[in-house]
Design a protein around this motif. Structure first.
Motif, PDB file in Angstrom:
ATOM      1  N   SER A 176      14.951  19.143 -18.554  1.00  0.00           N
ATOM      2  CA  SER A 176      16.297  18.102 -17.963  1.00  0.00           C
ATOM      3  C   SER A 176      16.552  18.844 -17.503  1.00  0.00           C
ATOM      4  N   ASP A 177      18.159  18.732 -16.892  1.00  0.00           N
ATOM      5  CA  ASP A 177      18.850  18.967 -16.663  1.00  0.00           C
ATOM      6  C   ASP A 177      19.977  18.317 -16.410  1.00  0.00           C
ATOM      7  N   ASP A 178      21.275  18.542 -17.660  1.00  0.00           N
ATOM      8  CA  ASP A 178      22.237  17.152 -17.708  1.00  0.00           C
ATOM      9  C   ASP A 178      23.837  18.411 -17.470  1.00  0.00           C
ATOM     10  N   PRO A 179      24.355  18.185 -16.308  1.00  0.00           N
ATOM     11  CA  PRO A 179      25.647  18.638 -17.342  1.00  0.00           C
ATOM     12  C   PRO A 179      26.769  17.996 -17.407  1.00  0.00           C
ATOM     13  N   LEU A 180      26.543  16.740 -17.734  1.00  0.00           N
ATOM     14  CA  LEU A 180      27.267  15.664 -17.958  1.00  0.00           C
ATOM     15  C   LEU A 180      27.746  15.625 -19.643  1.00  0.00           C
ATOM     16  N   ILE A 181      26.722  16.242 -20.528  1.00  0.00           N
ATOM     17  CA  ILE A 181      27.040  15.893 -21.980  1.00  0.00           C
ATOM     18  C   ILE A 181      27.856  16.497 -22.803  1.00  0.00           C
ATOM     19  N   VAL A 182      29.150  15.959 -22.587  1.00  0.00           N
ATOM     20  CA  VAL A 182      30.151  16.331 -23.669  1.00  0.00           C
ATOM     21  C   VAL A 182      29.844  17.300 -24.917  1.00  0.00           C
ATOM     22  N   ARG A 183      30.958  18.049 -25.172  1.00  0.00           N
ATOM     23  CA  ARG A 183      31.116  19.391 -25.830  1.00  0.00           C
ATOM     24  C   ARG A 183      29.573  20.063 -25.395  1.00  0.00           C
ATOM     25  N   GLY A 184      28.433  20.118 -24.291  1.00  0.00           N
ATOM     26  CA  GLY A 184      27.795  20.535 -23.926  1.00  0.00           C
ATOM     27  C   GLY A 184      27.915  22.382 -23.559  1.00  0.00           C
ATOM     28  N   PRO A 185      27.273  22.872 -23.722  1.00  0.00           N
ATOM     29  CA  PRO A 185      27.568  24.616 -24.029  1.00  0.00           C
ATOM     30  C   PRO A 185      27.226  24.943 -22.360  1.00  0.00           C
ATOM     31  N   SER A 186      26.624  24.100 -21.584  1.00  0.00           N
ATOM     32  CA  SER A 186      27.054  24.951 -19.879  1.00  0.00           C
ATOM     33  C   SER A 186      27.485  23.295 -19.136  1.00  0.00           C
ATOM     34  N   SER A 187      27.552  22.796 -19.830  1.00  0.00           N
ATOM     35  CA  SER A 187      28.315  21.660 -18.989  1.00  0.00           C
ATOM     36  C   SER A 187      29.995  21.550 -17.973  1.00  0.00           C
ATOM     37  N   ARG A 188      29.789  21.156 -17.004  1.00  0.00           N
ATOM     38  CA  ARG A 188      31.024  21.047 -16.386  1.00  0.00           C
ATOM     39  C   ARG A 188      30.933  19.451 -15.953  1.00  0.00           C
ATOM     40  N   PRO A 189      32.035  19.368 -14.803  1.00  0.00           N
ATOM     41  CA  PRO A 189      32.604  17.924 -15.350  1.00  0.00           C
ATOM     42  C   PRO A 189      32.800  18.654 -13.409  1.00  0.00           C
ATOM     43  N   PHE A 190      32.148  18.951 -12.287  1.00  0.00           N
ATOM     44  CA  PHE A 190      32.042  19.112 -10.993  1.00  0.00           C
ATOM     45  C   PHE A 190      31.142  20.658 -10.903  1.00  0.00           C
ATOM     46  N   ASP A 191      30.441  21.167  -9.509  1.00  0.00           N
ATOM     47  CA  ASP A 191      30.453  21.946  -9.810  1.00  0.00           C
ATOM     48  C   ASP A 191      31.081  23.008  -8.984  1.00  0.00           C
ATOM     49  N   GLY A 192      30.752  24.250  -7.972  1.00  0.00           N
ATOM     50  CA  GLY A 192      31.803  25.410  -7.791  1.00  0.00           C
ATOM     51  C   GLY A 192      31.904  24.701  -6.213  1.00  0.00           C
ATOM     52  N   GLU A 193      31.440  23.389  -5.490  1.00  0.00           N
ATOM     53  CA  GLU A 193      31.722  22.669  -4.898  1.00  0.00           C
ATOM     54  C   GLU A 193      32.684  21.760  -4.576  1.00  0.00           C
ATOM     55  N   GLY A 194      32.726  21.315  -5.865  1.00  0.00           N
ATOM     56  CA  GLY A 194      33.687  19.826  -6.320  1.00  0.00           C
ATOM     57  C   GLY A 194      32.499  18.290  -6.211  1.00  0.00           C
ATOM     58  N   VAL A 195      31.666  19.030  -6.132  1.00  0.00           N
ATOM     59  CA  VAL A 195      29.960  17.242  -6.229  1.00  0.00           C
ATOM     60  C   VAL A 195      29.876  17.734  -7.933  1.00  0.00           C
ATOM     61  N   SER A 196      30.098  16.304  -8.191  1.00  0.00           N
ATOM     62  CA  SER A 196      29.838  16.246  -9.930  1.00  0.00           C
ATOM     63  C   SER A 196      28.721  16.111 -10.123  1.00  0.00           C
ATOM     64  N   GLY A 197      27.654  16.669 -10.514  1.00  0.00           N
ATOM     65  CA  GLY A 197      25.883  16.438 -10.771  1.00  0.00           C
ATOM     66  C   GLY A 197      26.092  15.163 -12.060  1.00  0.00           C
ATOM     67  N   GLU A 198      24.716  14.589 -11.997  1.00  0.00           N
ATOM     68  CA  GLU A 198      24.235  13.747 -13.384  1.00  0.00           C
ATOM     69  C   GLU A 198      22.618  13.938 -13.757  1.00  0.00           C
ATOM     70  N   ARG A 199      21.882  13.683 -15.017  1.00  0.00           N
ATOM     71  CA  ARG A 199      21.494  14.327 -15.340  1.00  0.00           C
ATOM     72  C   ARG A 199      20.256  14.478 -14.466  1.00  0.00           C
ATOM     73  N   LEU A 200      19.290  15.363 -14.727  1.00  0.00           N
ATOM     74  CA  LEU A 200      17.730  15.034 -13.950  1.00  0.00           C
ATOM     75  C   LEU A 200      17.073  14.808 -14.625  1.00  0.00           C
ATOM     76  N   LEU A 201      15.531  14.718 -14.746  1.00  0.00           N
ATOM     77  CA  LEU A 201      14.056  15.640 -15.011  1.00  0.00           C
ATOM     78  C   LEU A 201      13.561  15.821 -14.291  1.00  0.00           C
ATOM     79  N   MET A 202      14.258  17.141 -13.978  1.00  0.00           N
ATOM     80  CA  MET A 202      13.677  17.886 -12.996  1.00  0.00           C
ATOM     81  C   MET A 202      12.277  17.872 -12.304  1.00  0.00           C
ATOM     82  N   ILE A 203      11.538  17.949 -13.806  1.00  0.00           N
ATOM     83  CA  ILE A 203       9.646  18.127 -14.455  1.00  0.00           C
ATOM     84  C   ILE A 203      10.280  16.718 -14.967  1.00  0.00           C
ATOM     85  N   GLU A 204       9.061  15.890 -14.222  1.00  0.00           N
ATOM     86  CA  GLU A 204       8.485  14.168 -15.809  1.00  0.00           C
ATOM     87  C   GLU A 204       7.629  14.607 -15.058  1.00  0.00           C
TER      88      GLU A 204
END
Length: 448
Positions: free
Chosen positions: A283-311
């Motif tokens: 899994s990869d999730d940029p929106l975890i509250v207090r997550g160590p590598s969280s960010r509300p938007f990426d370097g282009e202004g796009v908001s990511g969401e939790r993804l199962l990169m491999i499911e």
């Protein structure tokens, strides 16, 4: 660190840069400011070894003229008009890049949540010094520890201010606090070294300095008097979580869209196929509250969401920024990271999701094998998947860790390793890359 962190002035200057770039002839532009504030103290053998404090606001302007792009960087105090004119002049003579451009407007974050990434606790240099000294003293107090490689404590903030010519404006800051210590056990040619550390977004959640020191000392003493073991071709290797995080990092590298575009990933033709042992997910999730590598938007202004990169073992997504996605005929999933003047895709809070067996039971199930606590060298070929690393750790006999092992090499191919991995249930999500203890069957061990 100041408890008042105001980005309004930086947002204003970035907006002015965009306007001036458009006036100078740019079709589109974005301006970013990477903010950084940090202080650290290092000690060795009870004395301060060094102190460091830094502050920076690094501006970068990227302009587009048709499919031509150019970027320029500057420190605070620069002349806005001159910077904008220089960037446009550079873009006019740059070669065309068919994939260059801002993120599509409909991909931009219209609003974003507060992920609680900033702790405004003010930590003095005296507090940092005292924590480092306490960690080192606790490590040196462990019987068998003979010397110190040093200890340290740090506090800092970093963040991003981003403005684009097509309507995005945003900023965020994140804090980071850390403590670490490294010590030596044994004498002469029989010396062994190990370490421990902790890193958190919130100061109050840091592990106690003395506890970090005690763990470092105990880890180091266990490594005394290591042995070599016989070469074997079908060995089960168990990765300590610290090592397992690196293994997950190899998975992330293999499913990075930039590697796919450059044809430097051994998984580049595997979308929709089984690439990891069935039942396992990444899994990869940029929106975890207090997550160590969280960010509300990426370097282009796009908001990511939790993804199962491999499911369930099947590859579902690449990590994608806008230009990388366009190059391989896809759309960005908000994983763009600013690095200097470029944007490249990267993971956020990445995790190999845990299994349902305890690490103790996983080791018992191995019977005989090798428990790895540290890897040496860079013997990983991401084009072919070939894997060969120097390793140290402990031999597993009758399901128990027995004696320390060093000067061996473990080898396999990542494609096979991905299919033979069994995770325990001890994942620690305080790290940007999180993984539990992992057992991998069928590896080659080169020993004596």
């Amino acid at each position: 660190m100041s408890s008042e962190i105001d980005s309004s002035t930086l947002l204003s200057r970035a907006s002015q840069l965009i306007d001036l770039a458009k006036k100078a002839g740019a079709d589109a532009a974005d301006a970013v400011v990477v903010r950084s504030r940090s202080q650290s103290v290092s000690v060795r053998l009870g004395k301060v070894d060094g102190t460091e404090s830094s502050e920076s606001d690094d501006f970068s302007l990227r302009v587009f003229i048709g499919k031509r792009v150019a970027s320029v960087s500057a420190n605070p105090g620069f002349d806005l008009s001159a910077l904008a004119e220089r960037a446009v002049a550079m873009a006019k003579v740059s070669p065309e890049d068919p994939f260059a451009g801002l993120a599509d407007a409909d991909k931009l974050a219209k609003s974003y949540a507060d992920l609680e990434l900033l702790d405004t606790t003010e930590v003095s240099s005296d507090q940092l010094r005292d924590a480092a000294l306490e960690a080192e003293a606790a490590a040196l107090a462990v019987k068998g520890v003979t010397n110190s490689s040093g200890a340290g404590a740090s506090a800092g903030t970093g963040g991003l201010v981003l403005v684009t010519s097509h309507g995005f404006e945003g900023s965020y800051m994140a804090s980071r606090f850390g403590r670490s210590v490294s010590v030596i056990a044994g004498e002469g040619t029989a010396m062994e070294r190990d370490y421990d550390f902790d890193s958190r977004i919130y100061f109050g959640e840091l592990d106690d300095a003395a506890e970090i020191g005690r763990r470092a000392g105990e880890r180091t003493v266990k490594r005394i008097n290591p042995r070599q073991v016989d070469t074997g071709k079908d060995v089960t290797v168990v990765f300590d979580p610290r090592v397992a995080r690196g293994f997950v990092g190899h998975i992330a590298g293999a499913i990075n869209g930039a590697s796919v575009a450059r044809k430097t990933s051994f998984l580049r033709d595997k979308m929709g196929q089984l690439v990891l042992k069935a039942g396992l997910s990444i899994s990869d999730d940029p929106l975890i509250v207090r997550g160590p590598s969280s960010r509300p938007f990426d370097g282009e202004g796009v908001s990511g969401e939790r993804l199962l990169m491999i499911e369930d073992g099947i590859l579902k997504h690449w990590f994608l920024s806008t230009s990388t996605a366009r190059e391989i005929g896809m759309e960005t999933n908000g994983r763009g990271v600013r690095g200097g003047n470029s944007v490249t895709p990267s993971a956020t809070n990445l995790a190999l999701e845990p299994g349902d067996i305890s690490p103790e039971d996983l080791i018992r199930s191995v019977g005989s094998g090798f428990y790895v606590t540290e890897l040496i060298g860079q013997g990983v070929n991401m084009i072919t998947g070939e894997y060969s690393r120097g390793a140290t750790g402990f031999w597993i006999e009758n399901g128990e860790l027995t004696f320390a092992v060093s000067e061996v090499t473990i080898a396999s191919n990542l494609k096979d390793m991905f299919m033979r991995v069994t995770p325990a249930n001890d994942i620690d999500r305080k790290f940007g890359v999180a993984a539990p203890t992992l057992a991998i069957e069928g590896m080659t061990l080169a020993g004596r």
